[in-house]
Design an enzyme around this catalytic site. Structure first.
Site, mmCIF file in Angstrom:
data_model
loop_
_atom_site.group_PDB
_atom_site.id
_atom_site.type_symbol
_atom_site.label_atom_id
_atom_site.label_comp_id
_atom_site.label_asym_id
_atom_site.label_seq_id
_atom_site.Cartn_x
_atom_site.Cartn_y
_atom_site.Cartn_z
ATOM 1 N N GLY A 174 0.794 -1.233 0.000
ATOM 2 C CA GLY A 174 0.000 0.000 0.000
ATOM 3 C C GLY A 174 0.821 1.275 0.000
ATOM 4 O O GLY A 174 0.374 2.312 0.493
ATOM 5 N N SER A 175 2.010 1.253 -0.612
ATOM 6 C CA SER A 175 2.799 2.490 -0.622
ATOM 7 C C SER A 175 2.145 3.540 -1.529
ATOM 8 O O SER A 175 2.252 4.740 -1.268
ATOM 9 C CB SER A 175 4.247 2.225 -1.038
ATOM 10 O OG SER A 175 4.325 1.875 -2.393
ATOM 11 N N ARG A 255 -5.733 -8.816 -8.835
ATOM 12 C CA ARG A 255 -6.729 -9.605 -9.568
ATOM 13 C C ARG A 255 -7.463 -8.713 -10.556
ATOM 14 O O ARG A 255 -7.571 -7.501 -10.332
ATOM 15 C CB ARG A 255 -7.729 -10.247 -8.604
ATOM 16 C CG ARG A 255 -7.058 -11.263 -7.690
ATOM 17 C CD ARG A 255 -8.027 -11.752 -6.655
ATOM 18 N NE ARG A 255 -7.322 -12.445 -5.593
ATOM 19 C CZ ARG A 255 -7.326 -13.770 -5.411
ATOM 20 N NH1 ARG A 255 -8.034 -14.541 -6.208
ATOM 21 N NH2 ARG A 255 -6.655 -14.320 -4.428
ATOM 22 N N ASN A 271 -5.592 2.609 -12.756
ATOM 23 C CA ASN A 271 -4.589 1.647 -12.267
ATOM 24 C C ASN A 271 -3.216 2.267 -12.440
ATOM 25 O O ASN A 271 -3.012 3.122 -13.304
ATOM 26 C CB ASN A 271 -4.678 0.351 -13.066
ATOM 27 C CG ASN A 271 -3.691 -0.691 -12.560
ATOM 28 O OD1 ASN A 271 -3.515 -0.854 -11.343
ATOM 29 N ND2 ASN A 271 -3.026 -1.388 -13.468
ATOM 30 N N HIS A 273 0.708 1.058 -13.180
ATOM 31 C CA HIS A 273 1.465 -0.107 -13.659
ATOM 32 C C HIS A 273 2.950 0.264 -13.721
ATOM 33 O O HIS A 273 3.299 1.339 -14.234
ATOM 34 C CB HIS A 273 0.963 -0.510 -15.052
ATOM 35 C CG HIS A 273 1.633 -1.740 -15.562
ATOM 36 N ND1 HIS A 273 1.319 -2.994 -15.100
ATOM 37 C CD2 HIS A 273 2.639 -1.901 -16.464
ATOM 38 C CE1 HIS A 273 2.085 -3.880 -15.708
ATOM 39 N NE2 HIS A 273 2.897 -3.251 -16.530
ATOM 40 N N ALA A 337 8.701 7.074 -8.377
ATOM 41 C CA ALA A 337 8.028 7.813 -9.455
ATOM 42 C C ALA A 337 6.515 7.598 -9.372
ATOM 43 O O ALA A 337 5.728 8.533 -9.596
ATOM 44 C CB ALA A 337 8.566 7.351 -10.809
ATOM 45 N N GLU A 338 6.105 6.372 -9.024
ATOM 46 C CA GLU A 338 4.664 6.080 -8.899
ATOM 47 C C GLU A 338 4.014 6.989 -7.869
ATOM 48 O O GLU A 338 2.889 7.485 -8.070
ATOM 49 C CB GLU A 338 4.458 4.627 -8.459
ATOM 50 C CG GLU A 338 4.792 3.619 -9.523
ATOM 51 C CD GLU A 338 4.424 2.194 -9.096
ATOM 52 O OE1 GLU A 338 4.307 1.349 -9.979
ATOM 53 O OE2 GLU A 338 4.259 1.920 -7.889
HETATM 54 C C1 GRF Z 1 2.951 -0.927 -7.710
HETATM 55 O O1 GRF Z 1 4.265 -1.041 -8.135
HETATM 56 C C2 GRF Z 1 2.022 -0.852 -8.881
HETATM 57 O O2 GRF Z 1 2.594 -0.345 -10.034
HETATM 58 C C3 GRF Z 1 1.628 -2.278 -9.113
HETATM 59 O O3 GRF Z 1 1.600 -2.843 -7.815
HETATM 60 C C4 GRF Z 1 2.493 -2.150 -6.965
HETATM 61 C C5 GRF Z 1 1.784 -1.802 -5.696
HETATM 62 O O4 GRF Z 1 2.647 -1.333 -4.716
HETATM 63 N N1 GRF Z 1 0.368 -2.352 -9.819
HETATM 64 P P1 GRF Z 1 2.079 -0.720 -3.356
HETATM 65 O O5 GRF Z 1 1.254 -1.784 -2.672
HETATM 66 O O6 GRF Z 1 1.289 0.490 -3.704
HETATM 67 O O7 GRF Z 1 3.306 -0.388 -2.573
#
Ligand code: GRF
Length: 354
Positions: A174-175, A255, A271, A273, A337-338
């Site tokens: 859940g980061s 899922r 989403n 990715h 980066a996310e």
């Molecule tokens: C992320 O790297 C995302 O791109 C992928 O799953 C990961 C989730 O990481 N779909 P977190 O649980 O948000 O740390």
């Protein structure tokens, strides 16, 4: 602070103890969303009708059904904690549904207090029937004029207008969820996370949500190791709708989400990715980037469609692949980066929805 009853069982035990001592339990109900002096006075008056006061607190679903999607402002666990801290309150029982009939039947209070413009005659017939069957004495207390949650909200200038509500789905640490919450706290994302759902009961994302006072729900995904069974698809859609979410953010949800959610939130399921889509769809995308000898990697926020990792691209961030990178070091750089890209994409989509 003296010990307070926090479950129906504990409230029943309190009632039994008092009854044995020839004392009386008073019962009242309410949402008690934003506590104000009117509530405090009302509750003190209610307690004074007997020897102890048990409050039936409308659950979040129940408040929404009564007051509309924008309420409650405060989560039921928080409201219960505040109520239990009041000197006049001896027990708090959260109940679902719009009527407290089941609590009345189980608790059999000696006295029932109701506030507002009710008369004994205008009480809900079902509740009144349960009170009469229990031999409960009914008292109507007048409310303090001008003091209400609605008036408090109006003074704040919000008039009950809620921020857009995000539903987050995740299976792991859940980061990204955390990054979304931090952006909200910083004020760069004008929204609130209404609900976090996971298909993994022990997922840290659920614990993280609970520690922030956000509704956190495990939904049983069914027997298949990586598919989400149809009843779970429906349950997730129902829960997101009931929480009045306007947008859904998949944040590491492992899922595939299908029609019930996609149809309920058309174009509003996002989403993130860990690749520069359309490159490296599917699992472990950063490992694929390393194996392919890519010189850059990154992340993509996109809308979710029936086809995996193929919706409209909303936001991308590029990061370099360094010569000595391992899968772990590259993934850590992508995740950084996310955490910037996801809140930015959400803010843009919410601004566009208006
Ligand atoms: C992320 O790297 C995302 O791109 C992928 O799953 C990961 C989730 O990481 N779909 P977190 O649980 O948000 O740390």
């Amino acid at each position: 602070m003296r010990e307070k009853a926090r479950t129906l069982e504990e409230a029943r035990a309190l009632r039994a103890r008092l009854d044995a001592a020839g004392k009386r339990v008073v019962f009242t109900t309410g949402c008690f969303d934003i506590l104000h002096a009117g509530h405090v006075r009302y509750l003190a008056e209610a307690q004074a009708l007997g020897d102890a006061l048990v409050v039936g607190l409308n659950s979040d679903a129940s408040v929404r059904a009564l007051k509309g999607a924008g309420r409650p402002i405060n989560h039921e666990a928080d409201r219960a904690e505040v109520m239990a801290a009041l000197e006049s309150v001896d027990g708090v029982v959260v109940f679902d549904g719009v009527r407290s009939t089941a609590v009345i039947e189980a608790l059999q209070p000696h006295v029932y207090a109701k506030g507002g413009d009710y008369t004994v005659e205008s009480l809900n017939p079902e509740e009144r029937g349960a009170l009469e069957a229990a031999g409960t004495e009914i008292h109507i207390l007048s409310l303090v004029a001008g003091k209400s949650t609605t008036a408090t909200l109006a003074k704040m200038g919000t008039d009950g207008q809620r921020k857009p509500r995000i539903g987050v789905l995740g299976s792991g640490k859940g980061s990204n969820f955390d990054a979304i919450c931090r952006a909200i706290e910083r004020g760069t994302l004008n929204a609130e996370v209404a609900l976090v759902i996971s298909d993994v009961e022990e997922a840290p994302i659920l614990a993280g949500a609970r520690s922030r006072g956000i509704d956190a729900v495990f939904v049983d995904p069914g027997d298949h190791p990586n598919r989400l069974a149809d009843p779970a698809q429906k349950e997730i859609a129902d829960r997101l709708k009931a929480a009045a979410c306007s947008i859904v953010a998949l944040a590491g949800f492992m899922r595939v989400i299908k029609a019930p959610v996609l149809q309920a939130f058309p174009g509003k399921v996002l989403n993130i990715h860990p690749s520069l889509l359309p490159k490296h769809k599917g699992r472990d995308a950063w490992v694929k980037a390393l194996e392919a000898g890519d010189v850059e990697a990154g992340c993509t926020v996109h809308t979710v469609t029936a086809e995996i990792d193929a919706g409209e691209i909303l936001e991308q961030r590029r990061v370099p692949v360094l010569p000595d990178d391992t899968a772990e070091s590259l993934f850590a750089r992508i995740q950084e980066a996310e955490h910037e890209a996801y809140p930015t994409a959400l803010a843009k989509v919410l601004a566009a929805i208006g």
